[in-house]
Design a protein around this motif. Structure first.
Motif, PDB file in Angstrom:
ATOM      1  N   GLY A   1       1.017  -1.227  -0.037  1.00 56.69           N
ATOM      2  CA  GLY A   1      -0.034   0.019   0.010  1.00 56.69           C
ATOM      3  C   GLY A   1       0.994   1.356  -0.184  1.00 56.69           C
ATOM      4  N   GLY A   2       1.595   1.375  -1.170  1.00 55.83           N
ATOM      5  CA  GLY A   2       2.497   2.552  -0.983  1.00 55.83           C
ATOM      6  C   GLY A   2       2.188   3.647  -2.260  1.00 55.83           C
ATOM      7  N   THR A   3       3.118   4.351  -2.828  1.00 57.65           N
ATOM      8  CA  THR A   3       2.772   5.199  -3.786  1.00 57.65           C
ATOM      9  C   THR A   3       1.913   4.826  -4.800  1.00 57.65           C
TER      10      THR A   3
ATOM     11  N   GLU B   1      -0.565  -4.409   3.414  1.00 56.36           N
ATOM     12  CA  GLU B   1       0.795  -3.396   3.601  1.00 56.36           C
ATOM     13  C   GLU B   1       1.708  -3.923   4.579  1.00 56.36           C
ATOM     14  N   ALA B   2       2.849  -4.204   4.824  1.00 54.55           N
ATOM     15  CA  ALA B   2       3.774  -4.472   5.678  1.00 54.55           C
ATOM     16  C   ALA B   2       3.779  -3.569   6.610  1.00 54.55           C
ATOM     17  N   GLY B   3       3.699  -2.143   6.470  1.00 56.33           N
ATOM     18  CA  GLY B   3       3.977  -1.282   7.579  1.00 56.33           C
ATOM     19  C   GLY B   3       2.532  -0.941   7.983  1.00 56.33           C
ATOM     20  N   LEU B   4       2.397  -0.107   8.886  1.00 60.73           N
ATOM     21  CA  LEU B   4       1.097   0.300   9.713  1.00 60.73           C
ATOM     22  C   LEU B   4       0.481   1.676   9.122  1.00 60.73           C
TER      23      LEU B   4
ATOM     24  N   VAL C   1      19.634   2.141   2.892  1.00 61.56           N
ATOM     25  CA  VAL C   1      18.554   2.216   1.627  1.00 61.56           C
ATOM     26  C   VAL C   1      17.293   2.362   2.270  1.00 61.56           C
ATOM     27  N   ILE C   2      16.950   3.838   2.133  1.00 59.39           N
ATOM     28  CA  ILE C   2      15.606   4.394   2.727  1.00 59.39           C
ATOM     29  C   ILE C   2      14.625   3.987   1.799  1.00 59.39           C
ATOM     30  N   ARG C   3      13.359   3.360   2.600  1.00 61.12           N
ATOM     31  CA  ARG C   3      12.252   3.079   1.787  1.00 61.12           C
ATOM     32  C   ARG C   3      11.103   2.953   2.862  1.00 61.12           C
ATOM     33  N   GLY C   4      10.117   3.428   2.682  1.00 60.58           N
ATOM     34  CA  GLY C   4       8.772   3.641   3.362  1.00 60.58           C
ATOM     35  C   GLY C   4       8.327   1.806   3.830  1.00 60.58           C
ATOM     36  N   LYS C   5       8.018   1.734   5.135  1.00 57.67           N
ATOM     37  CA  LYS C   5       7.347   0.684   5.529  1.00 57.67           C
ATOM     38  C   LYS C   5       6.248   1.117   6.456  1.00 57.67           C
TER      39      LYS C   5
ATOM     40  N   LEU D   1       8.011   9.337   3.394  1.00 62.50           N
ATOM     41  CA  LEU D   1       9.369   9.732   3.820  1.00 62.50           C
ATOM     42  C   LEU D   1       9.959  10.465   2.896  1.00 62.50           C
ATOM     43  N   ASN D   2       9.719  10.819   1.695  1.00 64.99           N
ATOM     44  CA  ASN D   2      10.487  11.609   0.854  1.00 64.99           C
ATOM     45  C   ASN D   2      10.466  12.892   0.961  1.00 64.99           C
ATOM     46  N   TYR D   3      11.390  13.566   0.149  1.00 63.08           N
ATOM     47  CA  TYR D   3      11.690  14.860   0.512  1.00 63.08           C
ATOM     48  C   TYR D   3      10.331  15.959  -0.359  1.00 63.08           C
TER      49      TYR D   3
ATOM     50  N   GLY E   1       0.427  -4.075   8.306  1.00 57.28           N
ATOM     51  CA  GLY E   1       1.107  -5.006   9.330  1.00 57.28           C
ATOM     52  C   GLY E   1       1.420  -6.412   8.724  1.00 57.28           C
ATOM     53  N   ALA E   2       0.851  -6.495   7.415  1.00 61.60           N
ATOM     54  CA  ALA E   2       0.759  -7.945   6.928  1.00 61.60           C
ATOM     55  C   ALA E   2       1.846  -7.906   5.682  1.00 61.60           C
ATOM     56  N   GLN E   3       2.877  -8.631   5.958  1.00 56.44           N
ATOM     57  CA  GLN E   3       4.061  -8.828   4.933  1.00 56.44           C
ATOM     58  C   GLN E   3       3.627 -10.068   4.106  1.00 56.44           C
ATOM     59  N   VAL E   4       3.605  -9.867   2.870  1.00 55.49           N
ATOM     60  CA  VAL E   4       3.310 -10.816   1.829  1.00 55.49           C
ATOM     61  C   VAL E   4       4.601 -11.807   1.760  1.00 55.49           C
ATOM     62  N   THR E   5       4.311 -13.035   1.684  1.00 55.56           N
ATOM     63  CA  THR E   5       5.550 -13.926   1.821  1.00 55.56           C
ATOM     64  C   THR E   5       5.316 -14.687   0.530  1.00 55.56           C
TER      65      THR E   5
ATOM     66  N   ALA F   1       3.490  -2.635 -10.620  1.00 53.22           N
ATOM     67  CA  ALA F   1       3.212  -1.388 -11.239  1.00 53.22           C
ATOM     68  C   ALA F   1       3.858  -0.648  -9.854  1.00 53.22           C
ATOM     69  N   ASP F   2       5.102  -0.444 -10.027  1.00 53.43           N
ATOM     70  CA  ASP F   2       5.735   0.467  -9.068  1.00 53.43           C
ATOM     71  C   ASP F   2       7.040   1.106  -9.871  1.00 53.43           C
ATOM     72  N   ALA F   3       7.951   1.527  -9.091  1.00 50.91           N
ATOM     73  CA  ALA F   3       9.081   2.185  -9.576  1.00 50.91           C
ATOM     74  C   ALA F   3       9.975   1.097 -10.150  1.00 50.91           C
TER      75      ALA F   3
ATOM     76  N   ILE G   1      11.247  10.984  -8.664  1.00 47.14           N
ATOM     77  CA  ILE G   1      10.224   9.879  -9.625  1.00 47.14           C
ATOM     78  C   ILE G   1       9.154   9.783  -8.971  1.00 47.14           C
ATOM     79  N   GLN G   2       8.668  10.415  -7.967  1.00 49.36           N
ATOM     80  CA  GLN G   2       7.355  10.306  -7.282  1.00 49.36           C
ATOM     81  C   GLN G   2       6.239  10.563  -8.350  1.00 49.36           C
ATOM     82  N   ALA G   3       6.163  11.429  -9.012  1.00 55.49           N
ATOM     83  CA  ALA G   3       5.032  11.791  -9.812  1.00 55.49           C
ATOM     84  C   ALA G   3       4.996  10.745 -10.884  1.00 55.49           C
TER      85      ALA G   3
HETATM   86  C1  LIG Z   1      14.422   9.418   1.488  1.00 59.50           C
HETATM   87  C2  LIG Z   1      13.472   9.721   0.195  1.00 59.50           C
HETATM   88  C3  LIG Z   1      13.392  10.829  -0.339  1.00 59.50           C
HETATM   89  C4  LIG Z   1      12.875  10.966  -1.511  1.00 59.50           C
HETATM   90  N1  LIG Z   1      12.635  11.982  -2.211  1.00 59.50           N
HETATM   91  C5  LIG Z   1      11.869  12.375  -3.299  1.00 59.50           C
HETATM   92  C6  LIG Z   1      11.527  13.574  -3.764  1.00 59.50           C
HETATM   93  O1  LIG Z   1      11.820  14.585  -3.114  1.00 59.50           O
HETATM   94  N2  LIG Z   1      10.820  13.627  -4.830  1.00 59.50           N
HETATM   95  C7  LIG Z   1      10.259  12.546  -5.663  1.00 59.50           C
HETATM   96  O2  LIG Z   1       9.833  12.470  -6.591  1.00 59.50           O
HETATM   97  N3  LIG Z   1      10.824  11.240  -5.182  1.00 59.50           N
HETATM   98  C8  LIG Z   1      11.351  11.366  -3.888  1.00 59.50           C
HETATM   99  N4  LIG Z   1      11.764  10.086  -3.703  1.00 59.50           N
HETATM  100  C9  LIG Z   1      11.499   8.769  -4.458  1.00 59.50           C
HETATM  101  C10 LIG Z   1       9.719   8.285  -4.698  1.00 59.50           C
HETATM  102  O3  LIG Z   1       9.487   8.739  -3.184  1.00 59.50           O
HETATM  103  C11 LIG Z   1       9.862   6.909  -4.486  1.00 59.50           C
HETATM  104  O4  LIG Z   1      10.441   6.445  -5.730  1.00 59.50           O
HETATM  105  C12 LIG Z   1       8.377   6.325  -4.771  1.00 59.50           C
HETATM  106  O5  LIG Z   1       7.658   6.678  -3.644  1.00 59.50           O
HETATM  107  C13 LIG Z   1       8.240   4.576  -4.750  1.00 59.50           C
HETATM  108  O6  LIG Z   1       7.038   4.225  -4.922  1.00 59.50           O
HETATM  109  P1  LIG Z   1       6.682   2.902  -4.930  1.00 59.50           P
HETATM  110  O7  LIG Z   1       5.346   2.577  -5.153  1.00 59.50           O
HETATM  111  O8  LIG Z   1       7.527   2.125  -6.009  1.00 59.50           O
HETATM  112  O9  LIG Z   1       7.277   2.120  -3.567  1.00 59.50           O
HETATM  113  P2  LIG Z   1       6.823   2.558  -2.306  1.00 59.50           P
HETATM  114  O10 LIG Z   1       6.014   3.864  -2.206  1.00 59.50           O
HETATM  115  O11 LIG Z   1       7.878   2.413  -1.505  1.00 59.50           O
HETATM  116  O12 LIG Z   1       5.877   1.325  -1.859  1.00 59.50           O
HETATM  117  C14 LIG Z   1       6.024   0.086  -1.540  1.00 59.50           C
HETATM  118  C15 LIG Z   1       5.197  -0.515  -0.411  1.00 59.50           C
HETATM  119  O13 LIG Z   1       5.390  -1.865  -0.304  1.00 59.50           O
HETATM  120  C16 LIG Z   1       5.460  -2.193   0.965  1.00 59.50           C
HETATM  121  N5  LIG Z   1       5.874  -3.453   0.879  1.00 59.50           N
HETATM  122  C17 LIG Z   1       7.081  -3.963   0.611  1.00 59.50           C
HETATM  123  N6  LIG Z   1       7.385  -5.480   0.614  1.00 59.50           N
HETATM  124  C18 LIG Z   1       6.023  -5.595   1.077  1.00 59.50           C
HETATM  125  C19 LIG Z   1       5.752  -7.108   1.375  1.00 59.50           C
HETATM  126  N7  LIG Z   1       6.456  -8.343   1.228  1.00 59.50           N
HETATM  127  N8  LIG Z   1       4.193  -7.184   1.839  1.00 59.50           N
HETATM  128  C20 LIG Z   1       3.403  -6.265   2.045  1.00 59.50           C
HETATM  129  N9  LIG Z   1       3.862  -4.847   1.737  1.00 59.50           N
HETATM  130  C21 LIG Z   1       5.293  -4.672   1.198  1.00 59.50           C
HETATM  131  C22 LIG Z   1       6.303  -1.057   1.629  1.00 59.50           C
HETATM  132  O14 LIG Z   1       6.068  -1.204   2.979  1.00 59.50           O
HETATM  133  C23 LIG Z   1       5.666   0.020   0.759  1.00 59.50           C
HETATM  134  O15 LIG Z   1       4.559   0.488   1.676  1.00 59.50           O
HETATM  135  C24 LIG Z   1      12.324   9.715  -2.283  1.00 59.50           C
HETATM  136  C25 LIG Z   1      12.325   8.530  -1.637  1.00 59.50           C
HETATM  137  C26 LIG Z   1      12.824   8.414  -0.333  1.00 59.50           C
HETATM  138  C27 LIG Z   1      12.997   7.149   0.133  1.00 59.50           C
END
Ligand SMILES: Cc1cc2nc3c(=O)[nH]c(=O)nc-3n(C[C@H](O)[C@H](O)[C@H](O)COP(=O)(O)OP(=O)(O)OC[C@H]3O[C@@H](n4cnc5c(N)ncnc54)[C@H](O)[C@@H]3O)c2cc1C
Length: 610
Positions: A24-26, A47-50, A92-96, A104-106, A249-253, A576-578, A589-591
């Motif tokens: 449940g991310g971006t 979604e693994a995080g809360l 390696v910073i990434r949202g959970k 978490l991004n800027y 709080g559910a991590q897909v395995t 469908a993600d990055a 890359i968020q947009a």
């Molecule tokens: C510190 C930081 C700063 C950044 N700054 C910018 C910025 O200023 N501008 C910009 O455009 N971009 C920025 N970015 C990049 C951008 O935010 C990310 O590239 C984008 O949000 C990634 O989206 P996503 O959907 O691919 O992954 P995410 O948004 O990370 O979503 C993935 C989700 O999947 C969940 N997940 C993973 N594994 C499992 C599992 N096994 N079971 C269940 N859930 C799981 C995670 O917990 C997470 O919630 C930044 C990123 C970071 C980390």
């Protein structure tokens, strides 16, 4: 449980959904929102995080980065030791968390430059993505508060011919964006010095070509002054939908497959997940599984499910369900180096919020009451430049020639990598796309004198040639995968950062910026090329823009998904993600990731007739 759609384990375990979204991310929440617009369609999100709400470490823009190293918000992962970065293991910073990395991004908001996100794959060029890029965002008054335009003597529309800034700007979309109206005292001289170095101000950076200097928007609501996460944009407004269920709080395995006797492809029939590291549960799916676990999480789940390189899976004792050797390969990221400066007395930067308690207290009160002021502030001036604007022609040509020779000598270059190198070399030779980005951070990272104000100038490679990988290291789904970005393993990337750093040095000697610099604090003094390369390797950082580990390209070439986002060899599993971005994108890359989510939802709806 805060809303009808927030589920518990009992409602999820054993249930059947039309669509299950993993992560449940971006991108994941954008897709969940769009698919559940049809109330006859049941959507489940794991979604693994809360869910974290009303939290100043997420909401308040000036608290940026403060949640990055906290397990309440982030996966606490790091790279394997990086030989190209002085052997360091880097965070390696990434949202959970629900909302993923958008929490978490800027918050910088810049859109894809006018080129495809995948190797010229059909339907993924700039024109095709544009309707989704503009669908996401809400821009109240695009040019009203543009500080780049405000502080420049003149500005030009450098974008694609015929594309006006209005066309490339969305109105009424779920992600509210705004210009940062707070400017530190570094911003005006910084803009003017770049202009003096012939980096023109681009008044149309969203028009397909971000070259030059511009002010990025922020994913911040201009009314409330709060960060807009994927949760705020795509989940909270629809959290009352009965046909949308979210389990946090559910991590897909593992994804569970069965063979399809008709097509010979694999059909995803359900997923296994672990709740808070406890037992394993399952949910079933009748239509599709959409994998949105991000560039690190997605390849790990594919491999745990038996989709990946057969040799690697066999070594780990995982039966290979579909042999897709490209899974986890092609990891790329923007790599940055930095110079740190002390400002002359009287220059106000964001350090004032730390060193001046009265100013901080007044601004805190202003923010709490109005959602305005310095706590909404962020640095947004970006410069995107091709190398040919920074180097003389003979030097650049000689470097490109030696790069070509090195690349053609590589014996193990896979089809996908070879194709990408071809594309990236073409960009370098044409010299019209940005290769380096420059960013100002108006706050000290290195602050030897607590009474002084500092700032940092950073430069990052946008189209790196170094490529790494993400692979699981055991069958334990709760063990972190091995993340090896291979930072700065291609000499051309080091040369690019060296060029960027030398450009920063020139900028620091250019009026009116030079007049506000007291001294360069790091690296101290002038360094020769060899010493500077050593400094770059020892201190380079990730741009946190991880991409590419489930690249869009044909199976033969080494790709993982096709242009309709389906994983090769499967009939109903999409990514469908990055991770699908096969060639590095010169942007934050968020947009682009939100647009991938929106486009994925449109593709799924169209194919399934709803
Ligand atoms: C510190 C930081 C700063 C950044 N700054 C910018 C910025 O200023 N501008 C910009 O455009 N971009 C920025 N970015 C990049 C951008 O935010 C990310 O590239 C984008 O949000 C990634 O989206 P996503 O959907 O691919 O992954 P995410 O948004 O990370 O979503 C993935 C989700 O999947 C969940 N997940 C993973 N594994 C499992 C599992 N096994 N079971 C269940 N859930 C799981 C995670 O917990 C997470 O919630 C930044 C990123 C970071 C980390």
């Amino acid at each position: 449980m805060s809303s009808p759609s927030m589920s518990d384990i009992h409602a999820f375990n054993g249930a059947t959904f039309d669509y299950i979204i993993i992560g449940g991310g971006t991108a994941g929440l954008a897709i969940a929102n769009r698919l559940s617009e049809n109330k006859d369609i049941n959507v489940g999100v794991l979604e693994a995080g809360l869910l974290v709400e009303n939290d100043p470490l997420i909401d308040v823009p000036r608290n940026l980065a403060m949640n990055n190293g906290d397990p309440k918000y982030a996966w606490m992962s790091s790279t394997s030791p990086q030989p190209g970065a002085a052997g360091r293991s880097m965070p390696v910073i990434r949202g959970k968390i629900l909302g993923g990395s958008s929490a978490l991004n800027y918050m910088g908001w810049s859109t894809t430059p006018g080129r495809p996100v995948a190797n010229n794959a059909g339907g993924w060029d700039w024109n095709s993505l544009l309707p989704f890029l503009t669908k996401i965002e809400d821009v109240p008054a695009p040019e009203r508060d543009d500080i780049a335009v405000k502080f420049s003597a003149s500005s030009e529309h450098i974008g694609r011919p015929g594309v006006s800034s209005d066309i490339a700007v969305g109105k009424g979309g779920p992600v509210k964006t705004s210009h940062s109206v707070i400017t530190t005292d570094v911003v005006p001289p910084y803009v003017k010095a770049w202009n003096a170095m012939d980096q023109k101000t681009n008044a149309n950076p969203f028009g397909g070509l971000p070259n030059g200097l511009y002010s990025a928007r922020l994913s911040v609501d201009p009314q409330t002054g709060k960060r807009i996460t994927a949760t705020a944009a795509y989940y909270t407004p629809v959290s009352a939908r009965e046909n949308l269920k979210v389990l946090t709080g559910a991590q897909v395995t593992r994804i569970i497959f069965k063979p399809d006797s008709g097509t010979g492809k694999r059909v995803a029939v359900g997923v296994e997940f672990s709740v808070q590291g406890g037992g394993i549960y399952t949910a079933s799916v009748s239509k599709e599984v959409v994998l949105c676990a991000g560039t690190i999480g997605t390849p790990a789940i594919l491999e745990l499910s038996g989709v990946g390189d057969k040799e690697l899976l066999t070594k780990l004792g995982i039966p290979c369900v579909v042999n897709v050797p490209g899974v986890g390969q092609n990891l790329h990221d923007h790599t940055f180096t930095h110079a740190h400066f002390k400002a002359v007395p009287g220059i106000r930067t964001f350090d004032d919020l730390q060193k001046n308690p009265e100013f901080r207290a007044a601004e805190q009160e202003r923010y709490n009451k109005t959602g305005q002021g310095w706590f909404t502030g962020n640095d947004t001036i970006l410069i995107f430049s091709p190398l040919n604007k920074l180097l003389d022609e003979p030097t650049l040509s000689a470097k490109i020639q030696s790069l070509e020779a090195t690349l053609s000598l590589k014996k193990n270059t896979s089809g996908l990598l070879a194709r990408q190198y071809e594309i990236q070399l073409e960009w370098l030779k044409k010299g019209n796309l940005p290769h380096l980005e420059f960013i100002l951070f108006s706050a000290g990272v290195v602050k030897p004198d607590p009474e002084a104000s500092y700032f940092m100038l950073a430069t990052g490679v946008q189209h790196p040639f170094s490529r790494g990988s993400v692979h699981i290291q055991s069958t334990d789904p709760l063990q972190q995968p091995v993340i090896d970005p291979c930072y700065l393993t291609e000499e051309f990337d080091v040369f690019s950062l060296l060029t960027g750093f030398r450009t920063i040095e020139k900028l620091a000697q250019t009026s009116p910026l030079k007049e506000i610099i007291a001294e360069q604090v790091l690296p101290p003094g002038e360094l020769g090329d060899e010493e500077l390369v050593q400094y770059i390797r020892q201190s380079c950082t990730s741009g946190s823009h991880y991409m590419g580990t489930a690249s869009m390209a044909s199976l033969e070439l080494g790709g993982v998904v096709s242009p309709n986002l389906k994983v090769h060899g499967t009939s109903n599993l999409r990514v469908a993600d990055a991770s699908i971005i096969s060639v590095p994108v010169a942007a934050h890359i968020q947009a682009t990731v939100y647009a991938i989510g929106e486009k994925a939802a449109a593709l799924i709806k169209a194919e399934n007739g709803h």
